[in-house]
Structure formats: C-alpha cells, structure tokens
Design an enzyme around this catalytic site. Structure first.
Site, short mmCIF file in Angstrom:
data_model
loop_
_atom_site.label_atom_id
_atom_site.label_comp_id
_atom_site.label_asym_id
_atom_site.label_seq_id
_atom_site.Cartn_x
_atom_site.Cartn_y
_atom_site.Cartn_z
N LYS A 18 -25.25 31.01 -39.67
CA LYS A 18 -26.20 31.34 -38.88
C LYS A 18 -27.37 32.36 -39.11
CE LYS A 18 -27.47 31.00 -34.05
NZ LYS A 18 -27.47 32.27 -32.99
N ASN B 138 -25.46 38.01 -32.40
CA ASN B 138 -26.10 37.41 -33.50
C ASN B 138 -26.05 38.34 -34.93
OD1 ASN B 138 -27.14 34.88 -33.40
ND2 ASN B 138 -28.94 35.49 -32.85
N GLY C 212 -24.61 36.78 -21.15
CA GLY C 212 -23.36 37.52 -20.66
C GLY C 212 -23.69 36.84 -19.23
N GLY D 156 -22.98 43.46 -20.27
CA GLY D 156 -24.40 42.72 -20.61
C GLY D 156 -24.46 41.68 -19.87
N ALA D 157 -25.11 41.85 -18.36
CA ALA D 157 -25.47 40.94 -17.56
C ALA D 157 -26.58 40.51 -17.63
CB ALA D 157 -25.54 41.77 -16.09
N ALA E 286 -30.40 30.94 -23.32
CA ALA E 286 -30.56 31.36 -21.97
C ALA E 286 -31.70 32.45 -22.12
CB ALA E 286 -29.23 31.92 -21.46
N ASN F 114 -36.47 33.27 -39.10
CA ASN F 114 -37.23 34.21 -38.33
C ASN F 114 -38.25 35.14 -38.89
OD1 ASN F 114 -35.36 32.72 -36.78
ND2 ASN F 114 -34.67 34.42 -36.11
#
Ligand code: NAD
Ligand code: KPL
Length: 307
Positions: free
Chosen positions: A186, A107, A16, A11-12, A133, A194
């Site tokens: 969370k 998540n 990640g 997971g770039a 990010a 959400n």
C-alpha cells in the site's frame, strides 16, 4: 486477556468513528477516547457519534472518556493520523494493561514501530484498510467506500480471540501473516500515485498521461521492496498502480486532498519513509529522491509541515 473487554478507540475521526459505530451497533462495548475535557463536552453536546451510511444518518450514544481517565485499557484501536500516533501512545501508556492489544490503523510505515517502542507491554496488531470514510462535521462520519481490512502480527501468527467480533460488527477482514507485505504494498502504491498527483495538481486518472514517470517510480519502488525483504509486495506493482489509476480516475488522492485543504500530510510515513529506508539500505532511488525534494518544496511553498 478477556475477549469481553471494551474496545477503546482513540481517534473519533473518520476510520475510528466508522469502527466505533459498527462495533457499537453490534452491541459490543465501545469507549471513545477523546483528547481532553473540552472535546468530551463537545461530544456530549453533540449527543453521540453519527454515522452516515448509504445516505442514512444514525446517531449512536457511544460512551466516551478523556485520555486522562484512569481506568485500565485492555484493547485499544489507535485510529489517528500516523504523525499523531506516537504522542497518543505516550499519553495512554500508563493506562495500558500488561498483555493488552493495541491495533495500529495508520497508513504508511514508521509510526507502528514508534508506537510499539512506547508500549512494550502490549501486543501490537498491524492494520491495513482500503475502507473509505470522511468527517462531514464534528463527530459525524460518512462511510464513503466499501473496502477490506487486513490485520496481523509479524511477531506472533496466533489470531486474537476477539477477531470474530469484527465479523459480528460487519467489518470485512482477514487475519494475515503477510501484514507487513500488505503495508509495504500500500505504501508503494501511495508513493507511485499520491505525490505525482500533488505535483501535477490532478485527479488520479490524469496520471495515465505520464506513464514513463510512474513506471520509473515503480521500478525504484520494486528494487526497494526487494532490498527490504518484501519481494511479494514488488510483484506486478506497475500493473496494479495502473489499475488503481483507472479505478480511481475521477478521484483526488488523499494527499492531494490534504494539500488542497491546507492539512498536514503523512509524507514522512509514505514517500519520506521509502526514501529513508533506501538511504539506510543504500539502494539508489534517484527518481524517488527527486520526487520527495519536489514534494517537500511544494509543501513548504504552501506553508505545510514537512514531517
Ligand atoms: P482523521 O483525521 O479523520 O481522524 C483522526 C482523529 O484522531 C481526529 O479526530 C483527531 O482529533 C484524533 N486524535 C489525534 N490525536 C489524538 C489524541 N492524542 N487524543 C485523542 N484524539 C486524537 O483520520 P482518518 O482519516 O481516520 O485516518 C486515520 C489513519 O487511517 C491515517 O493514517 C489514514 O491515512 C488512514 N486511512 C484513512 C482512510 C480514510 O478513508 N479516512 C482510509 C485508509 C487509511
Ligand atoms: O490510497 C490511495 C490514496 O489516495 O491515499 C489511493 C487511492 C490508492 C491512491 O494512492
């Protein structure tokens, strides 16, 4: 298991990439695991992974390989979306050494158990992060929000030897026996904020105009957390939801951003997981059920997946 083993990171993407860049910058061995030869070629053409931090871009020539590489993996950070985690685990299963560590950074809940079922010979470390990010481009990640990361293993409280490498890499973290409580809390915050932000099509701050709706969701989430054996995660939930709404007033929630950009959401691992758990435990949650039905209708109307 050797603490000197390389960090394999699948997971770039946003988180990640953030982990990979900081670990590599600290001189630790990192290998990005990319989907196929095409992605590997694109990565090599890009010249490495770029991290943008405080407006400064740094390119790091981190080693990369494809999922199909045969070399065994001793430590894996699985940093894909929850809906991709099980398939990624299946693809990497032949490479995971006995006794290897797999950090699952997703998540919500549900994907972590699916990964563990696929990788029975590995130790699963659960991760919950409030860092932020996003991807500005291919293999270019922006560090958007400082935060904190909790790690833990509900089956074994012994901290792994490699934890201090996170400190060396400047990743603020704590090892906690209460990691499930963190993940549930969370999830509850995400369920209270959400979906409503998507349905009202608003920034988080505007949810302060709907206190009865949010309070009602928090009551049901509290009952569900208690029935799920997570009473600590239920304590003061509405107060914290209100605090998060105030603190992130100008932001769109991650689910709102996904829907606005026509991207698949993680609904099945957030509100969907909460409602499924309530059905299993026979906890009545009519407000959450109605919220899920309305959210699913909204996703369907936008042509987005419901899982
Ligand atoms: P992302 O979409 O930016 O990155 C995920 C990457 O995984 C993508 O590059 C994708 O191509 C890759 N991937 C998926 N399946 C793969 C496979 N089989 N082989 C190789 N690569 C594969 O996602 P993200 O934002 O980093 O989110 C990861 C998880 O972290 C999610 O569950 C998210 O909710 C959670 N999270 C994200 C943030 C954030 O700020 N981005 C904050 C907290 C939690
Ligand atoms: O995590 C969040 C998200 O947008 O996914 C917050 C800001 C807590 C809102 O639920």
């Amino acid at each position: 298991m050797s603490d000197d083993a390389p960090w394999h990171i699948l997971g770039a993407g946003s988180l990640g990439g953030l982990w990979a860049a900081r670990l590599a910058r600290a001189g630790l061995p990192v290998r990005l695991v990319l989907r196929d030869a095409g992605r590997l070629a694109a990565y090599r053409a890009a010249g490495g992974l770029t991290l943008v931090e405080d407006g400064v871009a740094t390119q790091l020539p981190i080693a990369a390989e494809t999922v199909a590489e045969p070399a065994p993996i001793q430590r894996l950070l699985l940093a894909c979306k929850a809906y991709d985690a099980e398939a990624a685990a299946v693809a990497l299963a032949p490479r995971l050494a006995a006794g290897s560590d797999v950090l699952v950074l997703q998540n919500g809940l549900g994907s972590q158990d699916a990964v563990a079922r696929r990788l029975p010979g590995s130790r699963r470390v659960l991760v919950s992060s409030t860092e932020g990010a996003f991807r500005e481009g291919d293999f270019r990640v922006v560090f958007a929000g400082r935060g904190f990361t909790w790690l833990g293993d509900p089956d074994d409280p012994t901290p792994p030897g490699w934890l201090e490498q996170l400190q060396r890499a400047g990743i603020p973290y704590a090892w906690t026996p209460a990691i499930l409580s963190r993940l549930w809390r969370k999830l509850a915050l995400n369920c209270a904020i959400n979906p409503a932000s998507v349905l009202h099509d608003c920034r988080n701050g505007e949810l302060a105009d709907h206190p009865e709706e949010i309070a009602g969701l928090c009551v049901e989430l509290g009952h569900l957390l208690e029935a799920s054996g997570q009473p600590a995660a239920a304590e003061g939930l509405f107060d914290e939801v209100q605090a998060v709404i105030r603190a992130t007033a100008g932001n769109y929630s991650s689910m709102h951003q996904d829907v606005a950009h026509g991207r698949r959401t993680e609904i099945a691992y957030l509100l969907g997981h909460a409602c499924a758990q309530a059905r299993r435990l026979e906890v009545p949650v009519p407000r959450l059920d109605a919220l899920e039905a309305r959210l699913r209708a909204r996703l369907a109307a936008r042509g987005l997946p419901l899982d």
